[in-house]
Design a protein around this motif. Structure first.
Motif, PDB file in Angstrom:
ATOM      1  N   SER A 364      10.105  15.282  79.531  1.00  0.00           N
ATOM      2  CA  SER A 364      10.595  13.976  79.509  1.00  0.00           C
ATOM      3  C   SER A 364       9.416  13.054  78.787  1.00  0.00           C
ATOM      4  N   ASP A 365       8.207  13.562  78.237  1.00  0.00           N
ATOM      5  CA  ASP A 365       7.264  12.786  77.603  1.00  0.00           C
ATOM      6  C   ASP A 365       6.606  11.906  78.702  1.00  0.00           C
ATOM      7  N   SER A 366       6.628  11.940  79.986  1.00  0.00           N
ATOM      8  CA  SER A 366       6.150  11.119  80.937  1.00  0.00           C
ATOM      9  C   SER A 366       4.973  11.505  81.707  1.00  0.00           C
ATOM     10  N   VAL A 367       4.379  12.955  81.144  1.00  0.00           N
ATOM     11  CA  VAL A 367       3.448  13.549  81.970  1.00  0.00           C
ATOM     12  C   VAL A 367       2.662  14.427  80.665  1.00  0.00           C
ATOM     13  N   VAL A 368       1.464  14.427  80.723  1.00  0.00           N
ATOM     14  CA  VAL A 368       0.719  15.294  79.832  1.00  0.00           C
ATOM     15  C   VAL A 368      -0.325  16.292  80.584  1.00  0.00           C
ATOM     16  N   MET A 369      -0.413  17.319  79.889  1.00  0.00           N
ATOM     17  CA  MET A 369      -1.461  18.329  80.596  1.00  0.00           C
ATOM     18  C   MET A 369      -2.330  18.994  79.749  1.00  0.00           C
ATOM     19  N   THR A 370      -3.413  19.225  80.126  1.00  0.00           N
ATOM     20  CA  THR A 370      -4.690  19.866  79.388  1.00  0.00           C
ATOM     21  C   THR A 370      -5.569  20.646  80.183  1.00  0.00           C
ATOM     22  N   GLY A 371      -6.378  21.435  79.567  1.00  0.00           N
ATOM     23  CA  GLY A 371      -7.288  22.285  80.450  1.00  0.00           C
ATOM     24  C   GLY A 371      -8.633  21.742  80.639  1.00  0.00           C
ATOM     25  N   SER A 372      -9.579  22.521  81.456  1.00  0.00           N
ATOM     26  CA  SER A 372     -10.944  22.083  81.520  1.00  0.00           C
ATOM     27  C   SER A 372     -11.497  23.576  82.090  1.00  0.00           C
ATOM     28  N   TYR A 373     -12.738  23.144  82.588  1.00  0.00           N
ATOM     29  CA  TYR A 373     -13.699  24.339  82.921  1.00  0.00           C
ATOM     30  C   TYR A 373     -13.531  24.856  84.546  1.00  0.00           C
ATOM     31  N   ASN A 374     -13.935  25.836  84.753  1.00  0.00           N
ATOM     32  CA  ASN A 374     -13.975  26.363  86.258  1.00  0.00           C
ATOM     33  C   ASN A 374     -12.370  26.518  86.489  1.00  0.00           C
ATOM     34  N   ASN A 375     -11.433  26.988  85.638  1.00  0.00           N
ATOM     35  CA  ASN A 375     -10.358  27.180  85.639  1.00  0.00           C
ATOM     36  C   ASN A 375      -9.356  26.117  86.307  1.00  0.00           C
ATOM     37  N   PHE A 376      -9.876  24.778  85.867  1.00  0.00           N
ATOM     38  CA  PHE A 376      -9.200  23.727  86.359  1.00  0.00           C
ATOM     39  C   PHE A 376      -8.281  23.216  85.172  1.00  0.00           C
ATOM     40  N   PHE A 377      -7.100  22.593  85.808  1.00  0.00           N
ATOM     41  CA  PHE A 377      -6.372  21.883  84.630  1.00  0.00           C
ATOM     42  C   PHE A 377      -5.932  20.474  85.141  1.00  0.00           C
ATOM     43  N   ARG A 378      -5.719  19.590  84.116  1.00  0.00           N
ATOM     44  CA  ARG A 378      -5.647  18.209  84.638  1.00  0.00           C
ATOM     45  C   ARG A 378      -4.011  17.766  83.924  1.00  0.00           C
ATOM     46  N   MET A 379      -3.517  16.957  84.740  1.00  0.00           N
ATOM     47  CA  MET A 379      -2.170  16.064  84.478  1.00  0.00           C
ATOM     48  C   MET A 379      -2.477  14.680  84.662  1.00  0.00           C
ATOM     49  N   PHE A 380      -1.558  13.918  83.596  1.00  0.00           N
ATOM     50  CA  PHE A 380      -1.948  12.590  83.666  1.00  0.00           C
ATOM     51  C   PHE A 380      -0.464  11.995  83.644  1.00  0.00           C
ATOM     52  N   ASP A 381       0.074  11.237  84.586  1.00  0.00           N
ATOM     53  CA  ASP A 381       1.036  10.691  84.498  1.00  0.00           C
ATOM     54  C   ASP A 381       0.958   9.438  83.952  1.00  0.00           C
ATOM     55  N   ARG A 382       1.947   8.947  82.693  1.00  0.00           N
ATOM     56  CA  ARG A 382       1.755   7.941  81.867  1.00  0.00           C
ATOM     57  C   ARG A 382       2.425   6.832  82.563  1.00  0.00           C
ATOM     58  N   ASN A 383       3.496   6.801  83.508  1.00  0.00           N
ATOM     59  CA  ASN A 383       3.987   5.758  84.331  1.00  0.00           C
ATOM     60  C   ASN A 383       3.145   5.152  85.411  1.00  0.00           C
ATOM     61  N   THR A 384       2.587   6.168  86.286  1.00  0.00           N
ATOM     62  CA  THR A 384       1.938   5.401  87.283  1.00  0.00           C
ATOM     63  C   THR A 384       0.473   5.398  87.091  1.00  0.00           C
ATOM     64  N   LYS A 385       0.007   5.969  85.856  1.00  0.00           N
ATOM     65  CA  LYS A 385      -1.510   6.078  85.419  1.00  0.00           C
ATOM     66  C   LYS A 385      -2.274   7.050  86.432  1.00  0.00           C
ATOM     67  N   ARG A 386      -1.862   7.933  87.184  1.00  0.00           N
ATOM     68  CA  ARG A 386      -2.544   8.545  88.134  1.00  0.00           C
ATOM     69  C   ARG A 386      -2.500   9.910  87.398  1.00  0.00           C
ATOM     70  N   ASP A 387      -3.756  10.581  87.955  1.00  0.00           N
ATOM     71  CA  ASP A 387      -4.131  11.877  87.484  1.00  0.00           C
ATOM     72  C   ASP A 387      -4.470  12.779  88.486  1.00  0.00           C
ATOM     73  N   ILE A 388      -4.466  14.233  88.382  1.00  0.00           N
ATOM     74  CA  ILE A 388      -4.464  14.974  89.166  1.00  0.00           C
ATOM     75  C   ILE A 388      -5.219  16.443  88.462  1.00  0.00           C
ATOM     76  N   THR A 389      -6.292  16.935  89.205  1.00  0.00           N
ATOM     77  CA  THR A 389      -6.954  18.249  88.948  1.00  0.00           C
ATOM     78  C   THR A 389      -6.497  19.362  90.060  1.00  0.00           C
ATOM     79  N   LEU A 390      -5.877  20.358  89.295  1.00  0.00           N
ATOM     80  CA  LEU A 390      -5.525  21.504  89.929  1.00  0.00           C
ATOM     81  C   LEU A 390      -6.178  22.747  89.368  1.00  0.00           C
ATOM     82  N   GLU A 391      -6.357  23.961  90.238  1.00  0.00           N
ATOM     83  CA  GLU A 391      -7.037  25.202  90.108  1.00  0.00           C
ATOM     84  C   GLU A 391      -6.165  26.283  89.870  1.00  0.00           C
TER      85      GLU A 391
END
Length: 458
Positions: A364-391
């Motif tokens: 629905s184009d409301s969240v974007v996801m991309t990768g990082s190091y240490n096998n982390f990946f990040r999600m950014f919620d465009r509506n709430t402006k909150r983000d999360i790091t998962l492994e």
């Protein structure tokens, strides 16, 4: 059941929600060995348009297709279960005798075509050659030929005394992959992108200096639509890093550069799109200027939103969302791993600063996801402006285990659950991610492993 699904759809939207959702482990594919063969490293991940199939390509030139378990589709807890559907060798290593160069078999990109009949079609490319593959199922075989034995040997026509009508007999399901078209000899430099047009008849392929337009039925010629190669190569200042067609407008495409600019081109304006219609570029902050500024501003991926209103770009440290109607700055900027800014010198020395991270939108184009190091990946919620790091880790590999958010401590005193930036493993990196087009199911590639996560259903 229907009411539950409807309420979830209203609350999250189709394939929506990044931080209101609890993500849980579903599956991991690939060997557990610490010694990973170079050929087994995953180099691209892509869902098809329905999300029923998931394709991966690796450095060994293989394509592995996973299929969503049919009986589990309706079971909320096991929607994220995919099993191997087909495996085939897409590309082989080659040698360019004129230039004395080896051409790697590594799959750079996979793109699915929308399904039109019982078969599926996909494009796969290595550095030089693009192939159109047909993936089809066969569960019947013909028997009772008049001039052929069952083992395939031909019979002497003079021995045939009666006429038989061949019949189809059931057989075990067989999935066949066959190359239908091979598009070769059009790129001098390494292909970094392929993108299928919304007319589903043409597609583009981009290398470092040129973009070509192909027709899916014609293999012996393509049209050069962008050429940024200078007459004198010593004057070269930038290269093309990614390109993509607009999802709805068949005449529009964008390409990004190593200088951090994105150019939108309209093929109606001229046959050669060297003059862009729009140039998207953010003015550089003088206070952040450093030796590494140009390297970290290079765009590694560009993706249009499903709606076609926005596009997302990924550079080394951030994800930016651009409105196609506003060129002078992005409407949203999300820092992926800002804590690495102080580590750029060591990242330059170990070549990590040149890693090309991809990014993706949810359905629905409301969240974007991309990768990082240490096998982390990040999600950014465009509506709430909150983000999360998962492994993505094998430590959480029990089905339906909820992923715990991770935090990185950049400096100062480290809290109990935080990870120090100095202890991050830069050999473990998530460059390739994909989001199911209709559901909260994501695929994340870590070296030779493919992790599949889904939202937790209560």
């Amino acid at each position: 059941m229907f009411l539950k699904f409807s309420l979830r759809s209203i609350f999250y939207g189709a394939g929506g929600g990044g931080n209101d959702i609890q993500w849980c482990f579903s599956q991991v594919k690939g060997a557990v060995d610490d010694d990973v063969a170079e050929a087994d490293i995953i180099s691209t991940v892509e869902f098809n348009h329905s999300g029923e199939l998931l394709a991966t390509g690796d450095k060994g030139g293989r394509v592995v297709i996973f299929q969503q378990e049919q009986e589990n589709k309706t079971q909320c807890h096991s929607r994220g279960e995919y099993n191997v559907y087909s495996t085939f060798q897409s590309h082989e290593p080659e040698f360019d005798y004129l230039k004395s160069l080896e051409i790697e078999e590594k799959i750079n990109k996979i793109r699915w075509l929308p399904q039109k009949n019982a078969a599926q079609f996909l494009l796969s490319t290595n550095d030089k050659t693009i192939k159109l593959w047909k993936i089809s199922e066969r569960d019947k075989r013909p028997e009772g030929y008049n001039l052929k034995e069952e083992d395939g040997r031909y019979r002497d026509p003079t021995t045939v005394t009666t006429l038989r009508v061949p019949v189809f007999r059931p057989m075990d399901l067989m999935v066949e992959a066959s190359p239908r078209r091979i598009f070769a000899n059009a790129h001098t430099y390494h292909i970094n992108s392929i993108s299928i047009n919304s007319d589903y008849e043409t597609y583009l392929s981009a290398d470092d200096l040129r973009i070509n337009l192909w027709h899916l039925e014609i293999t012996d010629r393509s049209f050069n639509i962008v050429d940024i190669k200078p007459a004198n190569m010593e004057e070269l200042t930038e290269v093309i890093t990614a390109a993509e067609f607009h999802p709805n407008s068949c005449n529009t495409f964008v390409y990004s550069s190593s200088k951090g600019t994105i150019r939108l081109c309209d093929m109606r304006a001229s046959a050669l799109c060297d003059r862009h219609s729009k140039l998207f570029e953010e003015p550089e902050d003088p206070s952040n200027r450093s030796f590494f500024s140009e390297i970290i501003s290079s765009i590694s991926d560009v993706k249009f939103s499903h709606s076609g209103r926005y596009m997302m770009t990924r550079d080394y440290l951030s994800v930016k969302i651009w409105d196609l109607n506003m060129e002078n700055r992005p409407v949203e900027t999300y820092q992926v791993h800002e804590y690495l800014r102080s580590k750029l010198c060591s990242l330059y020395e170990n070549d990590c600063i040149f890693d090309k991270f991809e990014c993706c939108w949810n359905g629905s184009d409301s969240v974007v996801m991309t990768g990082s190091y240490n096998n982390f990946f990040r999600m950014f919620d465009r509506n709430t402006k909150r983000d999360i790091t998962l492994e993505a880790s094998r430590e959480n590999n029990k089905p339906r285990t909820v992923l715990k958010p991770r935090k990185v401590c950049a400096s100062g005193k480290r809290k109990k659950d935080e990870i120090s930036v100095d202890s991050l493993d830069f050999n473990k990196k998530i460059l390739h991610t994909a989001w199911h087009p209709k559901e909260n199911i994501i695929a994340v590639a870590t070296t030779n492993n493919l992790y599949i996560f889904q939202d937790k259903v209560n």
